[in-house]
Design a protein around this motif. Sequence first.
Motif, mmCIF file in Angstrom:
data_model
loop_
_atom_site.group_PDB
_atom_site.id
_atom_site.type_symbol
_atom_site.label_atom_id
_atom_site.label_comp_id
_atom_site.label_asym_id
_atom_site.label_seq_id
_atom_site.Cartn_x
_atom_site.Cartn_y
_atom_site.Cartn_z
ATOM 1 N N GLU A 1 -2.248 -11.808 3.651
ATOM 2 C CA GLU A 1 -2.128 -10.354 3.595
ATOM 3 C C GLU A 1 -3.309 -9.776 2.809
ATOM 4 O O GLU A 1 -3.560 -10.184 1.676
ATOM 5 N N THR A 2 -4.030 -8.863 3.411
ATOM 6 C CA THR A 2 -5.191 -8.277 2.740
ATOM 7 C C THR A 2 -4.963 -6.830 2.316
ATOM 8 O O THR A 2 -5.808 -6.255 1.644
ATOM 9 N N ASN A 3 -3.855 -6.258 2.700
ATOM 10 C CA ASN A 3 -3.538 -4.888 2.298
ATOM 11 C C ASN A 3 -2.478 -4.914 1.212
ATOM 12 O O ASN A 3 -1.407 -5.477 1.404
ATOM 13 N N SER A 4 -2.780 -4.297 0.099
ATOM 14 C CA SER A 4 -1.806 -4.208 -0.985
ATOM 15 C C SER A 4 -1.007 -2.927 -0.821
ATOM 16 O O SER A 4 -1.592 -1.855 -0.671
ATOM 17 N N PRO A 5 0.307 -3.030 -0.859
ATOM 18 C CA PRO A 5 1.101 -1.797 -0.746
ATOM 19 C C PRO A 5 0.941 -0.939 -2.002
ATOM 20 O O PRO A 5 0.807 -1.461 -3.108
ATOM 21 N N LEU A 6 0.940 0.366 -1.820
ATOM 22 C CA LEU A 6 0.882 1.273 -2.957
ATOM 23 C C LEU A 6 2.256 1.342 -3.610
ATOM 24 O O LEU A 6 3.283 1.203 -2.933
ATOM 25 N N ALA B 1 -5.942 7.390 -3.444
ATOM 26 C CA ALA B 1 -4.605 6.780 -3.481
ATOM 27 C C ALA B 1 -3.514 7.773 -3.868
ATOM 28 O O ALA B 1 -2.329 7.486 -3.705
#
Length: 102
Positions: free
Chosen positions: A4-9, A36
Amino acid sequence: MIIETNSPLPRHPRPIILIGAGGIVNDAHLPAYKIAGFWVTGIYDIDRERALRTAERFDIPLVYYSPEDMLTRSPRSVVFDVAVPGGGCCLCCVCCRMARMC
């Protein structure tokens, strides 16, 4: 394997207080926080004029007078973004001890 390369906000981001008002803060941290949607509530820098200019540029409501002022007036649940030169680490240690973080 999937990486996974997208970090959840975060769903409930905490307010952010900046320690340092130099180039990296103005050119990277604050623009990224704006994208953000994170709320920067205050800033401290040993050069108060630089902190005031950064606060005006990015609509930061509080500019602290000292580390003591910052810790006394900061919310309980806050993120401290420390962006100081290597020689400024002593300031960070003082702040952490004052906040009993170490």
